[in-house]
Scaffold this active site. Structure first.
Site, PDB file in Angstrom:
ATOM      1  N   LYS A 272      31.593  68.566  20.651  1.00  0.00           N
ATOM      2  CA  LYS A 272      33.016  68.926  20.751  1.00  0.00           C
ATOM      3  C   LYS A 272      33.342  70.066  19.785  1.00  0.00           C
ATOM      4  O   LYS A 272      34.054  71.008  20.141  1.00  0.00           O
ATOM      5  CB  LYS A 272      33.894  67.693  20.485  1.00  0.00           C
ATOM      6  CG  LYS A 272      33.836  66.678  21.636  1.00  0.00           C
ATOM      7  CD  LYS A 272      34.513  65.349  21.331  1.00  0.00           C
ATOM      8  CE  LYS A 272      34.271  64.364  22.492  1.00  0.00           C
ATOM      9  NZ  LYS A 272      34.866  63.037  22.270  1.00  0.00           N
TER      10      LYS A 272
ATOM     11  N   GLN B 156      37.079  59.383  17.686  1.00  0.00           N
ATOM     12  CA  GLN B 156      35.904  59.069  18.505  1.00  0.00           C
ATOM     13  C   GLN B 156      35.697  57.559  18.574  1.00  0.00           C
ATOM     14  O   GLN B 156      35.707  56.874  17.548  1.00  0.00           O
ATOM     15  CB  GLN B 156      34.657  59.772  17.928  1.00  0.00           C
ATOM     16  CG  GLN B 156      33.419  59.655  18.792  1.00  0.00           C
ATOM     17  CD  GLN B 156      33.530  60.372  20.128  1.00  0.00           C
ATOM     18  OE1 GLN B 156      34.238  61.376  20.251  1.00  0.00           O
ATOM     19  NE2 GLN B 156      32.862  59.860  21.140  1.00  0.00           N
TER      20      GLN B 156
ATOM     21  N   ASP C  17      42.905  63.071  24.283  1.00  0.00           N
ATOM     22  CA  ASP C  17      41.989  62.150  24.976  1.00  0.00           C
ATOM     23  C   ASP C  17      42.678  61.460  26.151  1.00  0.00           C
ATOM     24  O   ASP C  17      42.009  60.878  27.017  1.00  0.00           O
ATOM     25  CB  ASP C  17      41.499  61.066  24.009  1.00  0.00           C
ATOM     26  CG  ASP C  17      40.077  61.293  23.524  1.00  0.00           C
ATOM     27  OD1 ASP C  17      39.312  61.961  24.236  1.00  0.00           O
ATOM     28  OD2 ASP C  17      39.738  60.784  22.442  1.00  0.00           O
TER      29      ASP C  17
HETATM   30  N1  GUN Z   1      33.773  57.551  23.400  1.00  0.00           N
HETATM   31  C1  GUN Z   1      33.208  57.709  24.621  1.00  0.00           C
HETATM   32  N2  GUN Z   1      33.894  58.625  25.337  1.00  0.00           N
HETATM   33  C2  GUN Z   1      34.913  59.038  24.564  1.00  0.00           C
HETATM   34  C3  GUN Z   1      35.953  59.979  24.745  1.00  0.00           C
HETATM   35  O1  GUN Z   1      36.125  60.613  25.798  1.00  0.00           O
HETATM   36  N3  GUN Z   1      36.795  60.147  23.694  1.00  0.00           N
HETATM   37  C4  GUN Z   1      36.664  59.459  22.535  1.00  0.00           C
HETATM   38  N4  GUN Z   1      37.557  59.672  21.563  1.00  0.00           N
HETATM   39  N5  GUN Z   1      35.717  58.575  22.332  1.00  0.00           N
HETATM   40  C5  GUN Z   1      34.840  58.366  23.338  1.00  0.00           C
END
Ligand code: GUN
Length: 294
Positions: free
Chosen positions: A51, A95, A118
Site C-alpha cells: 500500500k 490493517q 477501506d
Molecule cells: N485485511 C485484509 N484485507 C484488508 C483490507 O482490505 N483492509 C484492511 N484494513 N485490512 C485488511
C-alpha cells in the site's frame, strides 16, 4: 481468457497519478493516506508495504504508524481520534486482523466515515447497500472494475458468490445485484451451511470465490463458458520459494481454466486490484467527492 489484474491495476494507478499531478498543478495538496499496522503478521506486513509502495506510484503522501501486539485498545482509539482530526490526512486504514484483545468493530466504528477509505464503517456499508455514494471496500470495488474494464456482461446473469465475509462476500453480492452496470445480476450467496454448493455453482454464469479454501472450485462445478473470479489468497508452504510459501486461490485453476470464458489468476488477478482500489478511494477522499467538505 485470462483477466489481467496486474495490468488493469497498473492502468488504474497511472490514471490516478495523472489526476494527482493535475491537482498539484492547480495548487491543491497531494492526497495523503495513513495506515496503522499492529504487530508483525507476515501477510499484513506485505499488504501494508504494498500500500505504501502504491502511494508512491500514485504521487500520494503516505504515513505508516506502527504498534506492537500489546498496544491497548485505548491507545489505538486515541490514534484514530488524532487522525480523524488531522486535516492533512485525507483517509486512513487500520490493517486487519487485530490482536484478540482489541475489538475490530469498535476500531472500525471509531474511524470518521468520511476518512474510511477501506469502506468498512457501517455508514459506508449502509450507504452502499442502498446505492448511495460511499467508499466501497477495496476488493469488491476491484472485482467490479475488472468486470467493467473487460466488458463482461452481468445484466441478467446468474452470479454465485462463495463466502459471506463482511469484506468480500457480502459487499460483492450487494454490488452484483445493484441496479447498475456492472450489476443487475441474479445473485446467490453460498457459505458453510449451504448444501448442494456444487449443483448451485453449475448453474452460474459468474462465480466469485471468496472462501479462503485452496482449490475449492473444481472443474465439475463450472458451466462451460462461465466467468470465474478467484479471490482466494491462502499461503501454502512451498520449500521451492524464497519466501517459503506460495499464494493459492480458491479455484483449481489448471482444470477450470480450459472450461471457462474468463478467469482471474492467483496471483495477478484480484489481488493487485484491491490495492489500486484503495488508492482510488483515497483520491476520492482528497477531492471530497463523496462527502463534500462543510
Ligand atoms: N485485511 C485484509 N484485507 C484488508 C483490507 O482490505 N483492509 C484492511 N484494513 N485490512 C485488511
Amino acid at each position: 481468457m485470462l483477466i489481467d489484474g496486474k495490468k488493469i491495476s497498473t492502468d488504474l494507478k497511472s490514471e490516478i497519478a495523472a489526476s494527482v499531478e493535475e491537482m498539484v498543478a492547480n495548487g491543491q495538496k497531494r492526497p495523503h493516506l495513513a495506515a496503522i499496522l499492529v504487530g508483525h503478521d507476515g501477510g499484513s506486513e506485505t499488504y501494508v508495504a504494498n500500500k505504501v509502495k502504491a502511494c508512491e506510484q500514485c504521487g500520494f503522501k503516505s504515513t505508516l504508524i506502527r504498534f506492537e501486539d500489546d498496544v491497548t485498545e485505548a491507545e489505538l482509539l486515541a490514534t484514530i481520534d488524532r487522525l480523524n482530526g488531522d486535516s492533512d490526512v485525507d483517509g486512513f486504514i487500520v490493517q486487519l486482523p487485530l490482536p484478540r484483545h482489541i475489538s475490530e468493530q469498535r476500531v472500525i466504528e471509531a474511524i470518521d466515515y468520511r476518512k474510511d477509505v477501506d469502506g468498512f464503517h457501517p455508514v459506508n456499508v449502509g450507504r452502499m447497500s442502498i446505492g448511495l455514494p460511499c467508499f466501497v471496500s477495496a476488493t469488491p470495488f476491484g472485482i467490479m472494475e475488472l468486470l467493467r474494464r473487460y466488458d463482461i456482461p452481468t445484466r441478467g446473469a446468474r452470479c454465485v458468490v462463495l463466502g459471506r465475509s463482511n469484506i468480500v462476500g457480502k459487499p460483492v453480492a450487494t454490488l452484483m445485484m445493484q441496479k447498475a452496470q456492472p450489476g443487475n445480476a441474479t445473485v446467490t450467496v453460498c457459505h458453510s451451511a449451504t448444501p448442494d454448493i456444487k449443483e448451485i455453482c453449475r448453474e452460474a454464469d459468474i462465480i466469485i470465490a471468496a472462501l479462503g479454501s485452496p482449490g475449492f472450485v473444481t472443474e465439475d462445478m463450472v458451466k462451460p463458458g462461465a466467468v470465474i473470479i478467484d479471490v482466494g489468497t491462502t499461503r501454502v508452504p512451498d520449500a521451492t520459494r524464497k519466501s517459503g510459501f506460495r499464494l493459492c486461490g480458491d479455484v483449481d485453476f489448471a482444470n477450470v481454466e480450459p472450461k471457462c470464458s474468463y478467469i482471474t489468476p492467483v496471483p495477478g488477478g484480484v489481488g493487485p486490484m484491491t490495492i489500486a482500489s484503495l488508492m482510488h478511494n483515497t483520491l476520492l477522499a482528497a477531492r471530497h467527492e463523496i462527502y463534500p467538505a462543510e
